[in-house]
Design a protein around this motif. Structure first.
Motif, short mmCIF file in Angstrom:
data_model
loop_
_atom_site.label_atom_id
_atom_site.label_comp_id
_atom_site.label_asym_id
_atom_site.label_seq_id
_atom_site.Cartn_x
_atom_site.Cartn_y
_atom_site.Cartn_z
N MET A 183 6.46 -14.09 -1.98
CA MET A 183 7.18 -13.44 -1.09
C MET A 183 6.56 -11.98 -0.85
SD MET A 183 10.92 -14.63 -1.22
CE MET A 183 11.67 -13.38 -0.09
N GLY A 184 5.85 -11.50 -2.04
CA GLY A 184 5.21 -10.26 -1.93
C GLY A 184 4.06 -10.34 -1.03
N ALA A 185 3.33 -11.35 -1.05
CA ALA A 185 1.98 -11.71 -0.39
C ALA A 185 2.41 -11.58 1.12
CB ALA A 185 1.26 -12.81 -0.70
N TYR A 186 3.52 -11.95 1.44
CA TYR A 186 3.96 -11.96 2.96
C TYR A 186 3.81 -10.38 3.56
CZ TYR A 186 6.44 -12.64 7.19
OH TYR A 186 6.71 -12.65 8.74
N LEU A 187 4.41 -9.69 2.77
CA LEU A 187 4.42 -8.12 3.12
C LEU A 187 2.99 -7.66 3.50
CD1 LEU A 187 7.35 -7.04 0.80
CD2 LEU A 187 7.48 -7.75 3.15
N ASP A 188 1.95 -8.42 2.86
CA ASP A 188 0.47 -7.64 3.04
C ASP A 188 -0.28 -8.39 4.00
OD1 ASP A 188 -2.08 -6.63 2.87
OD2 ASP A 188 -2.25 -8.10 0.81
N GLN A 189 -0.38 -7.47 5.13
CA GLN A 189 -1.15 -8.01 6.20
C GLN A 189 -2.26 -6.94 6.58
OE1 GLN A 189 0.55 -8.34 10.15
NE2 GLN A 189 -0.20 -10.58 10.07
N SER A 190 -2.85 -6.52 5.51
CA SER A 190 -3.87 -5.37 5.56
C SER A 190 -5.24 -5.96 5.87
CB SER A 190 -3.74 -4.75 4.38
OG SER A 190 -4.19 -5.42 3.00
N SER A 191 -6.17 -5.33 6.31
CA SER A 191 -7.43 -5.51 6.65
C SER A 191 -8.59 -4.68 6.08
CB SER A 191 -7.64 -5.63 8.37
OG SER A 191 -6.69 -6.66 8.83
N PRO A 192 -9.71 -5.19 6.02
CA PRO A 192 -10.71 -4.12 5.68
C PRO A 192 -11.00 -3.08 6.95
CG PRO A 192 -11.57 -6.27 5.51
CD PRO A 192 -10.22 -6.40 6.13
N PRO A 193 -11.35 -1.89 6.41
CA PRO A 193 -11.50 -0.91 7.44
C PRO A 193 -12.74 -1.30 8.22
CG PRO A 193 -12.54 -0.03 5.28
CD PRO A 193 -11.72 -1.32 4.99
N GLU A 194 -12.55 -0.78 9.43
CA GLU A 194 -13.96 -0.91 10.75
C GLU A 194 -13.76 0.43 11.23
OE1 GLU A 194 -12.71 -3.95 13.53
OE2 GLU A 194 -11.81 -5.28 11.62
N LYS A 195 -14.90 0.54 12.02
CA LYS A 195 -15.19 1.74 12.68
C LYS A 195 -14.28 2.02 13.63
CE LYS A 195 -19.41 3.29 11.77
NZ LYS A 195 -19.57 4.74 11.20
N ALA A 196 -13.49 3.18 13.93
CA ALA A 196 -12.59 3.53 14.88
C ALA A 196 -12.48 5.05 15.28
CB ALA A 196 -11.06 3.43 14.10
N ASP A 197 -11.67 5.24 16.08
CA ASP A 197 -11.61 6.76 16.86
C ASP A 197 -10.84 7.59 15.92
OD1 ASP A 197 -12.80 5.49 19.18
OD2 ASP A 197 -10.79 5.20 19.95
N ALA A 198 -9.98 7.13 15.13
CA ALA A 198 -9.32 7.97 14.43
C ALA A 198 -8.52 7.16 13.37
CB ALA A 198 -8.12 8.78 15.09
N VAL A 199 -8.24 7.68 12.09
CA VAL A 199 -7.29 7.32 11.16
C VAL A 199 -6.04 7.81 11.30
CG1 VAL A 199 -6.77 7.24 8.74
CG2 VAL A 199 -9.03 7.04 9.63
N PHE A 200 -4.98 7.01 11.21
CA PHE A 200 -3.58 7.56 11.40
C PHE A 200 -2.85 7.33 10.05
CE2 PHE A 200 0.96 7.63 12.55
CZ PHE A 200 1.06 8.58 13.52
N VAL A 201 -2.37 8.22 9.33
CA VAL A 201 -1.60 7.86 8.36
C VAL A 201 -0.19 8.09 8.51
CG1 VAL A 201 -1.40 9.06 5.85
CG2 VAL A 201 -3.63 8.86 6.94
N LEU A 202 0.50 7.01 7.87
CA LEU A 202 2.11 6.98 8.32
C LEU A 202 2.49 7.90 7.22
CD1 LEU A 202 1.00 4.22 9.75
CD2 LEU A 202 3.17 3.36 9.37
N ALA A 203 3.93 8.41 7.62
CA ALA A 203 4.56 9.18 6.81
C ALA A 203 5.49 8.23 5.70
CB ALA A 203 5.75 9.98 7.70
N GLY A 204 5.90 8.76 4.67
CA GLY A 204 6.80 7.90 3.76
C GLY A 204 6.15 7.94 2.42
N ASP A 205 5.03 8.60 2.14
CA ASP A 205 4.55 8.52 0.83
C ASP A 205 4.34 9.60 0.01
OD1 ASP A 205 2.75 7.80 -1.53
OD2 ASP A 205 0.92 8.13 -0.34
#
Length: 168
Positions: free
Chosen positions: A1-23
């Motif tokens: 069930m922990g693996a279900y929460l993980d839907q991360s990807s390797p980084p790719e080129k982008a216009d910007a990084v957006f860092v979410l709050a809460g850490d």
């Protein structure tokens, strides 16, 4: 069930990084800064809801990253008044469009990648979000039950995931 929460990807080129709050530990901001240093994007937009002693989270996170050796010019603060990931996504969508950003590396904690990605894609279907996970001191998707902090994180994130399914 922990693996279900993980839907991360390797980084790719982008216009910007957006860092979410809460850490509160700084893992997300440091991961965002690292992505810029590695050449994936030219800047980090740092979300920061109001809260702690009258400060926006971004006003605390950016100096933390600068103290860790990252140049202050790479960061763009995004103070806001969001009280949930869904509200943060709606506010961010407006900001990202106003900045001309189309492709975003969305940085959050591993356990938060599925829900955050869904909220941001729903709020801005015209933008592309690549969700990249920041490390976490305790949580891993395959061993979250081995310590109390990771177990609490797991339970809270599943509660929030179920609430998002119910649109509450």
């Amino acid at each position: 069930m922990g693996a279900y929460l993980d839907q991360s990807s390797p980084p790719e080129k982008a216009d910007a990084v957006f860092v979410l709050a809460g850490d509160a530990n700084g893992y997300r901001i440091l991961k965002g800064a690292e992505l810029v240093r590695e050449g994936y994007a030219p800047r980090v937009i740092v979300s920061g809801p109001a809260g702690n002693y009258g400060y926006y989270e971004c006003d605390l996170a950016i100096p933390f990253a600068v103290k860790a050796g990252y140049p202050v010019g790479e960061f763009l603060p995004f103070p806001n008044h969001a009280h949930s990931t869904r509200e943060e996504a709606a506010a961010a969508a407006v900001e990202l469009r106003s900045l001309g950003v189309h492709r975003v590396l969305l940085v959050t904690s591993l356990y938060h990648t599925r829900r955050a990605g869904g909220d941001f894609r729903s709020a801005a279907p015209d933008l592309t979000f690549i969700v990249v996970s920041a490390p976490d001191e305790y949580f891993t998707s395959d061993a979250w039950w081995r310590n109390r902090e990771a177990s609490k994180t797991f339970l809270l994130e599943w509660t929030k995931t179920a609430a998002s399914w119910l649109k509450i």
